[in-house]
Structure formats: C-alpha cells, structure tokens
Design a protein around this motif. Sequence first.
Motif, PDB file in Angstrom:
ATOM      1  N   MET A   1      -6.977 -13.011 -11.516  1.00  0.00           N
ATOM      2  CA  MET A   1      -5.618 -12.571 -11.817  1.00  0.00           C
ATOM      3  C   MET A   1      -4.989 -11.917 -10.602  1.00  0.00           C
ATOM      4  SD  MET A   1      -4.345 -13.249 -14.780  1.00  0.00           S
ATOM      5  CE  MET A   1      -3.153 -11.961 -15.198  1.00  0.00           C
ATOM      6  N   THR A   2      -3.759 -11.507 -10.753  1.00  0.00           N
ATOM      7  CA  THR A   2      -3.002 -10.998  -9.621  1.00  0.00           C
ATOM      8  C   THR A   2      -3.513  -9.659  -9.103  1.00  0.00           C
ATOM      9  OG1 THR A   2      -1.489 -10.212 -11.301  1.00  0.00           O
ATOM     10  CG2 THR A   2      -0.819 -12.153 -10.062  1.00  0.00           C
ATOM     11  N   GLU A   3      -4.271  -8.942  -9.910  1.00  0.00           N
ATOM     12  CA  GLU A   3      -4.754  -7.631  -9.477  1.00  0.00           C
ATOM     13  C   GLU A   3      -5.589  -7.720  -8.207  1.00  0.00           C
ATOM     14  OE1 GLU A   3      -4.583  -8.673 -12.486  1.00  0.00           O
ATOM     15  OE2 GLU A   3      -4.545  -7.095 -14.000  1.00  0.00           O
ATOM     16  N   GLN A   4      -6.228  -8.875  -8.023  1.00  0.00           N
ATOM     17  CA  GLN A   4      -7.099  -9.031  -6.871  1.00  0.00           C
ATOM     18  C   GLN A   4      -6.311  -9.226  -5.573  1.00  0.00           C
ATOM     19  OE1 GLN A   4     -10.363  -8.498  -7.246  1.00  0.00           O
ATOM     20  NE2 GLN A   4      -9.827  -8.119  -9.385  1.00  0.00           N
ATOM     21  N   GLN A   5      -5.060  -9.643  -5.688  1.00  0.00           N
ATOM     22  CA  GLN A   5      -4.291  -9.928  -4.482  1.00  0.00           C
ATOM     23  C   GLN A   5      -3.839  -8.635  -3.820  1.00  0.00           C
ATOM     24  OE1 GLN A   5      -1.110 -12.435  -5.748  1.00  0.00           O
ATOM     25  NE2 GLN A   5      -2.472 -14.072  -6.374  1.00  0.00           N
ATOM     26  N   PRO A   6      -3.635  -8.682  -2.478  1.00  0.00           N
ATOM     27  CA  PRO A   6      -3.121  -7.483  -1.802  1.00  0.00           C
ATOM     28  C   PRO A   6      -1.714  -7.164  -2.324  1.00  0.00           C
ATOM     29  CG  PRO A   6      -3.090  -9.384  -0.330  1.00  0.00           C
ATOM     30  CD  PRO A   6      -3.833  -9.806  -1.568  1.00  0.00           C
ATOM     31  N   HIS A   7      -1.365  -5.878  -2.274  1.00  0.00           N
ATOM     32  CA  HIS A   7      -0.037  -5.474  -2.734  1.00  0.00           C
ATOM     33  C   HIS A   7       1.048  -6.048  -1.845  1.00  0.00           C
ATOM     34  CE1 HIS A   7      -1.481  -3.032  -5.918  1.00  0.00           C
ATOM     35  NE2 HIS A   7      -2.142  -2.205  -5.138  1.00  0.00           N
ATOM     36  N   LEU A   8       2.245  -6.154  -2.392  1.00  0.00           N
ATOM     37  CA  LEU A   8       3.373  -6.688  -1.631  1.00  0.00           C
ATOM     38  C   LEU A   8       3.865  -5.643  -0.637  1.00  0.00           C
ATOM     39  CD1 LEU A   8       5.329  -8.250  -4.639  1.00  0.00           C
ATOM     40  CD2 LEU A   8       3.696  -9.382  -3.119  1.00  0.00           C
ATOM     41  N   GLY A   9       4.314  -6.103   0.515  1.00  0.00           N
ATOM     42  CA  GLY A   9       4.819  -5.177   1.528  1.00  0.00           C
ATOM     43  C   GLY A   9       6.258  -4.780   1.226  1.00  0.00           C
ATOM     44  N   ASP A  10       6.698  -3.699   1.877  1.00  0.00           N
ATOM     45  CA  ASP A  10       8.081  -3.237   1.697  1.00  0.00           C
ATOM     46  C   ASP A  10       9.086  -4.302   2.100  1.00  0.00           C
ATOM     47  OD1 ASP A  10       7.522  -0.849   0.618  1.00  0.00           O
ATOM     48  OD2 ASP A  10       7.922   0.362   2.411  1.00  0.00           O
ATOM     49  N   GLU A  11       8.714  -5.092   3.115  1.00  0.00           N
ATOM     50  CA  GLU A  11       9.644  -6.117   3.585  1.00  0.00           C
ATOM     51  C   GLU A  11       9.904  -7.153   2.489  1.00  0.00           C
ATOM     52  OE1 GLU A  11       8.780  -7.630   7.459  1.00  0.00           O
ATOM     53  OE2 GLU A  11       9.939  -9.467   7.100  1.00  0.00           O
TER      54      GLU A  11
ATOM     55  N   HIS B   1       3.403 -11.613  -9.118  1.00  0.00           N
ATOM     56  CA  HIS B   1       2.615 -10.441  -8.739  1.00  0.00           C
ATOM     57  C   HIS B   1       3.188  -9.177  -9.395  1.00  0.00           C
ATOM     58  CE1 HIS B   1       0.047  -7.894  -6.158  1.00  0.00           C
ATOM     59  NE2 HIS B   1       1.063  -7.042  -6.283  1.00  0.00           N
ATOM     60  N   LEU B   2       4.505  -9.044  -9.342  1.00  0.00           N
ATOM     61  CA  LEU B   2       5.136  -7.856  -9.944  1.00  0.00           C
ATOM     62  C   LEU B   2       4.812  -7.759 -11.430  1.00  0.00           C
ATOM     63  CD1 LEU B   2       8.718  -7.634  -8.394  1.00  0.00           C
ATOM     64  CD2 LEU B   2       6.694  -6.303  -7.837  1.00  0.00           C
ATOM     65  N   GLY B   3       4.786  -8.920 -12.075  1.00  0.00           N
ATOM     66  CA  GLY B   3       4.492  -8.940 -13.498  1.00  0.00           C
ATOM     67  C   GLY B   3       3.135  -8.346 -13.830  1.00  0.00           C
ATOM     68  N   GLY B   4       2.190  -8.464 -12.884  1.00  0.00           N
ATOM     69  CA  GLY B   4       0.841  -7.998 -13.181  1.00  0.00           C
ATOM     70  C   GLY B   4       0.441  -6.747 -12.418  1.00  0.00           C
ATOM     71  N   CYS B   5       1.377  -6.173 -11.661  1.00  0.00           N
ATOM     72  CA  CYS B   5       0.993  -5.033 -10.818  1.00  0.00           C
ATOM     73  C   CYS B   5       1.987  -3.883 -10.973  1.00  0.00           C
ATOM     74  CB  CYS B   5       0.921  -5.468  -9.357  1.00  0.00           C
ATOM     75  SG  CYS B   5       0.509  -4.101  -8.251  1.00  0.00           S
ATOM     76  N   GLU B   6       1.524  -2.861 -11.630  1.00  0.00           N
ATOM     77  CA  GLU B   6       2.361  -1.685 -11.903  1.00  0.00           C
ATOM     78  C   GLU B   6       2.787  -0.984 -10.602  1.00  0.00           C
ATOM     79  OE1 GLU B   6       3.486  -0.480 -14.875  1.00  0.00           O
ATOM     80  OE2 GLU B   6       4.493   1.101 -13.725  1.00  0.00           O
ATOM     81  N   THR B   7       1.865  -0.906  -9.659  1.00  0.00           N
ATOM     82  CA  THR B   7       2.146  -0.225  -8.380  1.00  0.00           C
ATOM     83  C   THR B   7       3.338  -0.862  -7.671  1.00  0.00           C
ATOM     84  OG1 THR B   7      -0.223   0.118  -8.196  1.00  0.00           O
ATOM     85  CG2 THR B   7       1.077   0.549  -6.215  1.00  0.00           C
ATOM     86  N   CYS B   8       3.270  -2.172  -7.502  1.00  0.00           N
ATOM     87  CA  CYS B   8       4.347  -2.856  -6.801  1.00  0.00           C
ATOM     88  C   CYS B   8       5.636  -2.842  -7.620  1.00  0.00           C
ATOM     89  CB  CYS B   8       3.959  -4.298  -6.483  1.00  0.00           C
ATOM     90  SG  CYS B   8       2.739  -4.389  -5.166  1.00  0.00           S
ATOM     91  N   ARG B   9       5.479  -2.903  -8.933  1.00  0.00           N
ATOM     92  CA  ARG B   9       6.652  -2.909  -9.795  1.00  0.00           C
ATOM     93  C   ARG B   9       7.436  -1.607  -9.629  1.00  0.00           C
ATOM     94  NH1 ARG B   9       4.160  -5.064 -14.303  1.00  0.00           N
ATOM     95  NH2 ARG B   9       4.005  -3.041 -15.309  1.00  0.00           N
ATOM     96  N   SER B  10       6.730  -0.495  -9.544  1.00  0.00           N
ATOM     97  CA  SER B  10       7.466   0.764  -9.433  1.00  0.00           C
ATOM     98  C   SER B  10       8.067   0.916  -8.037  1.00  0.00           C
ATOM     99  CB  SER B  10       6.588   1.958  -9.828  1.00  0.00           C
ATOM    100  OG  SER B  10       5.768   2.325  -8.756  1.00  0.00           O
ATOM    101  N   ARG B  11       7.392   0.391  -7.013  1.00  0.00           N
ATOM    102  CA  ARG B  11       7.998   0.433  -5.673  1.00  0.00           C
ATOM    103  C   ARG B  11       9.218  -0.483  -5.617  1.00  0.00           C
ATOM    104  NH1 ARG B  11       3.728  -1.719  -2.679  1.00  0.00           N
ATOM    105  NH2 ARG B  11       5.021  -1.771  -0.822  1.00  0.00           N
ATOM    106  N   TYR B  12       9.103  -1.614  -6.271  1.00  0.00           N
ATOM    107  CA  TYR B  12      10.246  -2.526  -6.309  1.00  0.00           C
ATOM    108  C   TYR B  12      11.436  -1.873  -7.027  1.00  0.00           C
ATOM    109  CZ  TYR B  12      13.298  -6.341  -7.607  1.00  0.00           C
ATOM    110  OH  TYR B  12      14.400  -7.122  -7.781  1.00  0.00           O
ATOM    111  N   ALA B  13      11.132  -1.207  -8.139  1.00  0.00           N
ATOM    112  CA  ALA B  13      12.197  -0.564  -8.926  1.00  0.00           C
ATOM    113  C   ALA B  13      12.944   0.470  -8.083  1.00  0.00           C
ATOM    114  CB  ALA B  13      11.611   0.083 -10.174  1.00  0.00           C
ATOM    115  N   GLU B  14      12.210   1.167  -7.216  1.00  0.00           N
ATOM    116  CA  GLU B  14      12.848   2.170  -6.351  1.00  0.00           C
ATOM    117  C   GLU B  14      13.821   1.517  -5.374  1.00  0.00           C
ATOM    118  OE1 GLU B  14       9.130   5.325  -6.246  1.00  0.00           O
ATOM    119  OE2 GLU B  14       9.989   4.597  -4.361  1.00  0.00           O
ATOM    120  N   ILE B  15      13.392   0.426  -4.789  1.00  0.00           N
ATOM    121  CA  ILE B  15      14.258  -0.260  -3.822  1.00  0.00           C
ATOM    122  C   ILE B  15      15.480  -0.851  -4.529  1.00  0.00           C
ATOM    123  CG2 ILE B  15      14.401  -2.135  -2.128  1.00  0.00           C
ATOM    124  CD1 ILE B  15      11.324  -1.689  -1.702  1.00  0.00           C
ATOM    125  N   ALA B  16      15.225  -1.471  -5.693  1.00  0.00           N
ATOM    126  CA  ALA B  16      16.325  -2.075  -6.448  1.00  0.00           C
ATOM    127  C   ALA B  16      17.323  -1.001  -6.883  1.00  0.00           C
ATOM    128  CB  ALA B  16      15.780  -2.831  -7.660  1.00  0.00           C
TER     129      ALA B  16
END
Lengths: 191, 225
Positions: free
Chosen positions: B1-11, B32-47
């Motif tokens: 699943m997506t949890e194994q993938q590295p997190h998305l970068g800020d770029e 990836h965002l769908g399965g990763c809370e960490t990246c989802r919250s960072r994305y939400a901040e940028i959005a």
Amino acid sequence: MQLFSGADRTADAALVAGLAVDDDAAAVAFVRRFQSAVFGLAVSITHDPGLAQDVSQEVFVRAWRAAGTYDVRRGSVLTWLLTITRNAAIDAMRARRPMPVDGAVLEEMITATLQVPGPEDEVVRSTERDAAVARLRALPPEQARAVVLAVIGGRTANEISVSEGIPLGTAKTRIRTGLRRVREAMEADRD
Amino acid sequence: MTEQQPHLGDEALTDLALGQVDERLRDGLTRHLGGCETCRSRYAEIADAVEHVLVAAPRVEPPAGFSQRVLVATGLGGSVQTMRPARVRRHHGPSRRTALLVAAALVVGIGVGAAGSAVVGRGTSTQQVAVGAPLRTAAGDAVGSVQRSWSDAGQVLVVSVSGGRAGERYSCWLVLADGSRQAAGTWALDGSGGGSWVVPWPPTGQVRSVEMVSDSGVRWATAQV
Ligand SMILES: [Zn+2]
C-alpha cells in the motif's frame, strides 16, 4: 443558545443545507455580492474581459450545481467561489492557443493586488481581502510577486521564471516559501 | 500500500495545490494523499494558504447585466417558477438552486429571529420543494422540511416551512434522544405561510425530532431528524 455572529456564517450554513426558498431577487443579490471578486480573479488570470465574463458566469453555474457538496468547515463561501474561479479560468486559458502575456499587464495585476486599498475603495472593501493583502505585503517583495503570479495570476512556475528572469528552481522556491510564510502568519493570528 | 512509499515533497504538494501537475502524475499524488495522513495535513496547509491568497485578488465589477445573465444560465428566470409543479421532490438530493437562493437570502441579511435562531429566508409561493427530513402534520401533510447542516459555529438544523397559515406563530422544539425537550425559538410564518430558520445543534445530546407547536400548545408538525 448560540447566536450566529454574522450573515456570512449563516449563509455558509444555509448554502450547504439546500432547502427550499424561491426568490430570484435573492439569487441576484448573491451573485452581486460575489461578482466583483469572481470577475476580478477571472480577469487577473485571463487578461481578457470577454473570456473573464464567460468564466465568471460558469463559476456561478458550477457553484449552483455544487452547493450541495460545499463544506463550510473548509472555508468561507468567498474562498470556495474563488477556488472554483481559479480552476475555471486556468482551464479556459489552457483550452486556448497559448499566447504570451505582456509583462506590463502582469505588472499591473501585481500592483493592483498589493496596493493598500484607498478610501475610494470603501464600497468594495472586505476585511477578508484586507487581511490577505496585508499578509502578502508582509512577504519579501520577490516572494510576494511570485505568490501573486502563481495564485492570482494562475501562472506556472515556468512562466514565472521567464517573466521574472530567474531560474525555474528559484521561482519554485519563492512560491513555496512565500506560501509557507502566509500559512505561518495565518496560524500566528489564530493563536 | 501507499504507506510504504516515501512522503511527498513540498514541491510536489505545492504544485498540486496550485493545480500545476499534469493528469498522470496527479493521480499518483492524490492516491498517496488518500492513504497518508501526514502528507494530507501538509497538503491541507498549503492549499489553505493558496485559498487565503486568492482572496487578495483585485475586485473588478463585471459589465452591467451580469447577474441577469447568470440567472438565465442557471435556469433561474421569472418564467421558470410557474412551470414547476407544486411540491415536487427532486431526484438529486438537496436542491442546489434553492441552496444558492437561501444563501442569497442570508446575504441580504433578512434578520435574526428570537432565541438565537436566524431567519434565513422566506417562502414566496406554494411551490416549495421538500428536502431533508419532511416536516409533517399529524394528518400526514408535508408542510416543510428539516435539514442537518454545518456552519463554522458547528452543526445546525435548517428548518423550513412552506405549507403553513400566513402569520401563524409557532414554537420550535428539539426533542433529544433522552426524551428531553429544548426550545429553539418562536417564529411567525410570513404572508405566504412559509419561512426558514437556522437552529444551532444543542451542545448536549442527539436531536431525535423537531416539533412545531402552535401558541395554543397544539403540536402542529413533526420531523424525524
Ligand atoms: Zn506521505
């Protein structure tokens, strides 16, 4: 019992609710309340009043269709409409043959965004807008320019690197850093 | 699943928030965002920052007649009303048209009613559309609706009446799951026997039903929420 603090909040709630009231005059009032913000953003992205008008009309139609999915917890009606506007305007530009945008036009857009509203603008003033302008003005100028071009101008990092005469990596860093600072300022104010 | 993938970068997250990612890449990122809370919250901040900046866009008034053009485009014209049969239940969930209208009514600032409930709009005809839980009389007649919704003040109920007697006054009561009752306000229906109100959800307890009670204490209509 809790009072709603203003018409905006209740408007947000009711927009989601989707209940029945038939009043065309009220619909006109809704459009009129937000039209200058929607049209203003559409012009900033398209630089074409005719296309901007088509885009703005499309925005209100989309908003009307999507009102049931609007989630007030995510933001105000204004930011929701402007997000739809940005997407619609960028789509409209992509559907066209690409045309270079005059540097002077971009400069005008940046200036119009960042200038402090004068007393003559009182009628169209909104505290929500004032706060956003103030946060942009608090950024280092080069970051403010990059953020304005990317968000309000709908320009890609590539286009910004060309118009600003900077490497692509620098353009991306300015956008990213600028947005992060805006976010930090928003959070600082919330605390 | 997506949890194994590295997190998305800020770029990548910034590009995504700005809509500057082409479709093929976008699918991977959103997955990836769908399965990763960490990246989802960072994305939400940028959005969030992007949305905030959008508000700074310069205001420009569109050409005269713009709002009328929009009405025509959405099918909201003067003639449309008379073509609609009375009390139709729509097929596609909450009426989107009326949602906009109600928001509009609010923007106009119709006023705040008693007991902290805001009057959100007035029915102007007998062609109200039932959405949400129906508000019914003991005889089974639908006279309005109750819809759950949200405001940034929290959860709310939107009570809409369309089939009442003009000028009639009613108290609105929330019946909670434990059987207790809370007053939500007293309202008079408008000249066409309608009206809409936003009622804050009570801080304690689940609302089971909403009752409209007349001044003489008779329960006029009930909605099961
Ligand atoms: Zn991740």
